[in-house]
Design an enzyme around this catalytic site. Structure first.
Site, PDB file in Angstrom:
ATOM      1  CB  SER A  21      -9.125  -0.210  -0.122  1.00 45.03           C
ATOM      2  OG  SER A  21      -9.857   0.910   0.311  1.00 45.03           O
TER       3      SER A  21
ATOM      4  CG  ASP B 155      -2.287   0.620   0.933  1.00 44.17           C
ATOM      5  OD1 ASP B 155      -2.314   1.854   0.773  1.00 44.17           O
ATOM      6  OD2 ASP B 155      -3.287  -0.102   0.853  1.00 44.17           O
TER       7      ASP B 155
ATOM      8  CG  HIS C 258      -5.383   3.933   1.034  1.00 43.85           C
ATOM      9  ND1 HIS C 258      -5.027   2.630   0.780  1.00 43.85           N
ATOM     10  CD2 HIS C 258      -6.683   4.031   0.679  1.00 43.85           C
ATOM     11  CE1 HIS C 258      -6.058   1.965   0.284  1.00 43.85           C
ATOM     12  NE2 HIS C 258      -7.083   2.797   0.216  1.00 43.85           N
TER      13      HIS C 258
END
Length: 814
Positions: free
Chosen positions: A538, A270, A310
């Protein structure tokens, strides 16, 4: 609560014989087909082919040492590699290098110009022929299977990309007939890229070259001159997360606690994991010389969008699962440690597939990481598009390393609200190709996760778009294989083949697009913000990774395909309300996958619901049977029908065949549950469905129990699947008739499109897992005895914990 059971009894093994379903001879059609339209089409195709070939030769402006042309042939039906590949090579000098449209369109390399001239001559003979009777044809009859043909040109290879910067070049595979030419051209291409100072990297694992900062003119020159490229696509990653409407919380308020025993490590591929959060003590990355920082921007920093991050939110869910939310406080036990594989950073170029692959291999080898989460994606897949190079690479890794990558299926990228302020017509919008999964979510050896609307906070789930928390979220994506497509025949379709595999918590939006009340609460590295409400597949994917980590925590020696089978087998397809009536069953199947997993069922069995794990291997061409007995006390139950519910899931990993859509999965393994029969009867096919030889209509349902085979490999070109699930109900009469014994049957075959050379390569035992869940449903909830103990005793089964202890004792003794 009890540990799951493991089936250790040896199987019975025999050769597999599939009965012939072809009916008797059909009446011959006495009418001569009219080939005039086909002759006209061939004439036009030949003229265009010759013109395009001359133009391509003129467009070659660089001194490349070798050239090769490619012809794309579309067939009326599936191109049978096993039957025709050698004939096309020997008669026409054509070598198949890529198949799509489910093996109805083949890209051939012109490997021998002299033999290819025979092809062109035969085309002319057909165009000029006036006799088409079988014994009077003056042309090769193989041409009659061809629907059309064309040269592969630069416009075919190079899509409409306005300002190319980072791209991926898909290359032809190395086939024996063209290996020397291919390597010569590759060497010249490398020299060109170096002399023009274009950054590049060959990715041998998936036959691609990745380029960075290439201009449109340079890219056009490359495509025009170097004849090893079949297609070009953007080389870009993006995080899988919709636009934010988040509301942050005031403090972290919790402290991670590590259990006394070893816990798994989850690799988070990520944007980095911030160590300025309570996750810091869980992060395994070194502070200096970090090989997992692929962007060279510090894998312990999550600066995506310079605001929210994120990877940190994804990592928090992976480590803690549903225990982590904005109201959590005090000490919280972690289920996994974290490894940050930083593959994406703002204003940094997209890292190479090689870098990602090497990081995964290193993590597995050095840290024994077996679970990964991938929530960054490439493009939305077109309907029926073949499997991407990155998905192929991830499938190879899962096959070779015994790992499981939880991949987010991808989120809808169009706006939920149009310019007029109107919300998308949920759930009808799922039918659109714009809602297809994102590459590499089509990976078959790994686990693809879509999202449901549930945000894990019942009191906050208000005013969501979905009418129910278990309904698929508006942004979730569906499988790109369109079962209603005209290019996919009924004999090729496989309802077991679907992505996402499962759905999990992702949160919802309100009709305004807001998610401040309906989103999932996730960690953010932004100072003073701590938690924010988010939505997306996600965030569903790391929930599943957490579940996988908890399963490994309970049963450390399980293979990852077994972990996958347990998760899928626990899943239940949600019941949808009438708002989903306009959506076709095939689309819903592509959206829902195998359903929503159950955490309790994944982790433990109970007195009245037992999960049995069957791990074994099977050779192509074999059939194997495993007897499963049920306890006698069931025969005195007051419930006559629907007494037992069975859920069975098969998972196996395979070495994929790249650039071959219909044989990407080259091995069939399927299962069925039969009544109490001898192996010889089952192996002979006598207990299969019986068909009338004249009408080919089924006359008998055979001796199978309820469901039949999990998938049917009978027809050439059938898309094979390595994750299959089936369920059925058993009543007391069937128990009595079969003396409380049923037979689980496994069969394996090669794909019928494999050549003899390919069969030789794949002639090896393939490991598989079947997860079997048996649930008792007594009359009025009145249980007589323990189903779990009964099954364990009558089948002489061990528990997974006992097996782990035995294996550990053996390892210590050695």
């Amino acid at each position: 609560m009890y540990p799951h059971l493991i089936y250790t009894n040896p199987p019975q093994v025999d050769k597999f014989s599939q009965p012939n379903r072809v009916p008797g001879e059909k009446p011959k059609d006495t009418d001569q087909p009219n080939y005039a339209p086909m002759q006209q089409d061939f004439s036009a195709s030949l003229a265009k082919f010759n013109l395009d070939r001359a133009r391509r030769a003129e467009g070659r402006t660089l001194p490349v040492p070798a050239h090769i042309d490619y012809i794309r042939i579309r067939f009326f039906s599936v191109f049978d590699n096993a039957k025709f590949e050698s004939r096309y090579r020997s008669n026409f000098g054509l070598v198949p290098v890529l198949s799509d449209e489910f093996n109805q369109r083949i890209l051939f390399a012109i490997a021998n110009d002299d033999r290819f001239q025979n092809f062109l001559n035969e085309i002319l003979n057909f165009i000029n022929a006036d006799q088409h009777e079988k014994d009077q044809r003056q042309y090769n009859s193989d041409l009659l299977f061809i629907k059309g043909f064309e040269l592969l040109t630069s416009p075919d290879i190079l899509p409409s990309i306005d300002i190319p910067s980072d791209v991926i070049l898909n290359l032809v595979d190395s086939h024996l007939d063209i290996t020397s030419i291919r390597e010569s051209i590759n060497g010249a291409l490398a020299s060109y890229l170096e002399s023009n100072e274009i950054r590049y990297e060959f990715v041998d694992g998936n036959s691609t070259i990745q380029l960075w900062d290439v201009t449109s003119a340079e890219l056009t020159e490359v495509v025009n001159n170097f004849d090893v490229i079949t297609s070009v696509r953007p080389n870009a990653f993006g995080v899988i997360s919709p636009d934010r409407y988040g509301i942050a919380s005031r403090s972290f308020g919790f402290q991670p606690v590590l259990p006394d025993n070893e816990i798994p490590i989850i690799g988070i591929i990520d944007t980095g994991i911030s160590d300025q959060t309570p996750l810091a003590e869980l992060i395994m990355n070194p502070r200096e010389n970090d090989p997992y920082d692929l962007t060279r921007t510090n894998a312990r920093i999550d600066n995506w969008d310079n605001t929210w991050g994120h990877g940190t939110g994804v990592a928090g869910i992976a480590a803690f699962g549903h225990k982590l939310h904005s109201r959590v406080s005090g000490q919280v036990q972690a289920d996994a440690r974290l490894l940050s594989i930083k593959a994406l950073s703002p204003r940094n170029p997209r890292v190479s597939d090689n870098a990602i692959s090497e990081a995964i291999r290193r993590a597995n080898k050095e840290l024994d990481v077996r679970i990964f989460v991938l929530t960054i994606s490439e493009n939305i897949k077109d309907d029926n598009e073949p499997i991407s190079a990155l998905a192929y690479e991830l499938d190879l890794l899962a096959y070779e390393l015994n790992i499981l990558i939880c991949i987010a299926s991808g989120n809808m990228r169009r706006n939920m609200i149009d310019a007029l302020g109107q919300m998308l017509p949920y759930p009808k919008h799922f039918s659109d190709a714009e809602n297809n999964i994102h590459s590499p979510a089509e990976s078959m050896n790994n686990l693809t996760v879509g999202a449901i609307a549930d945000n894990l906070e019942a009191n906050l789930f208000v005013a969501g778009i979905a009418n129910d928390k278990t309904a698929p979220a508006i942004y979730s994506s569906k499988f790109h294989i369109n079962l209603d497509s005209a290019t996919l025949t009924q004999n090729q379709a496989n309802k077991q083949l679907v992505k996402p595999d499962i759905l999990y918590y992702g949160g919802d939006h309100e009709i305004t697009g807001d998610k401040s009340r309906t989103g999932i609460s996730v960690l953010t590295p932004k100072i003073g913000q701590y938690f924010v409400r988010e939505t997306g597949t996600s965030y569903a994917a790391p929930f599943v990774a957490n579940l996988a980590a908890r399963i490994l925590g309970e049963y450390p020696r399980l293979s990852m395909q077994t972990v996958k089978a347990i998760i899928v087998n626990s899943a239940t397809v949600p019941k949808l309300d009438e708002t989903f009536t306009p959506v076709s069953k095939s689309v819903l199947n592509n959206v829902l996958g195998k359903g929503i997993p159950s955490e309790p069922i994944c982790l433990k069995s109970t007195d009245h619901e037992a999960t049995i794990i069957l791990e074994d291997g099977i050779l192509p061409g074999q059939i194997q049977t495993y007897s499963l007995k049920l306890p006698d006390y069931l025969l005195i139950s007051k419930k006559a029908t629907g007494l037992l519910e069975f859920q069975l899931t098969l998972c196996f990993k395979f070495k994929p065949i790249q650039h071959s859509q219909s044989t990407y999965c080259p091995i069939h393994i399927g299962f069925g549950v039969f009544r109490n029969a001898e192996l010889s009867q089952i192996a002979s096919g006598k207990l299969d469905d019986q068909y009338d030889k004249e009408t080919n209509e089924r006359t008998s349902k055979g001796h199978r129990l309820r469901t039949g085979w999990s998938q049917d490999p009978y027809y050439r070109g059938k898309l094979l699947c390595n994750t299959q699930k089936t369920s059925f109900i058993v009543g007391k009469k069937e128990l009595i008739d079969e003396q409380n014994t049923f037979v689980i049957v496994l069969s394996s075959q090669f794909s019928k499109l494999l050549t003899e050379t390919q069969k030789a390569e794949y002639a090896q035992e393939n490991e598989f897992t079947i997860a079997i869940r048996v649930h008792e449903r007594p009359a009025k909830g009145e249980y007589i005895d323990s189903l779990y103990e009964g099954i364990r005793l009558v089948n002489n089964l061990s528990t997974l914990i006992e097996l782990d202890a035995d294996l550990e004792a053996e390892a210590t003794a050695e």
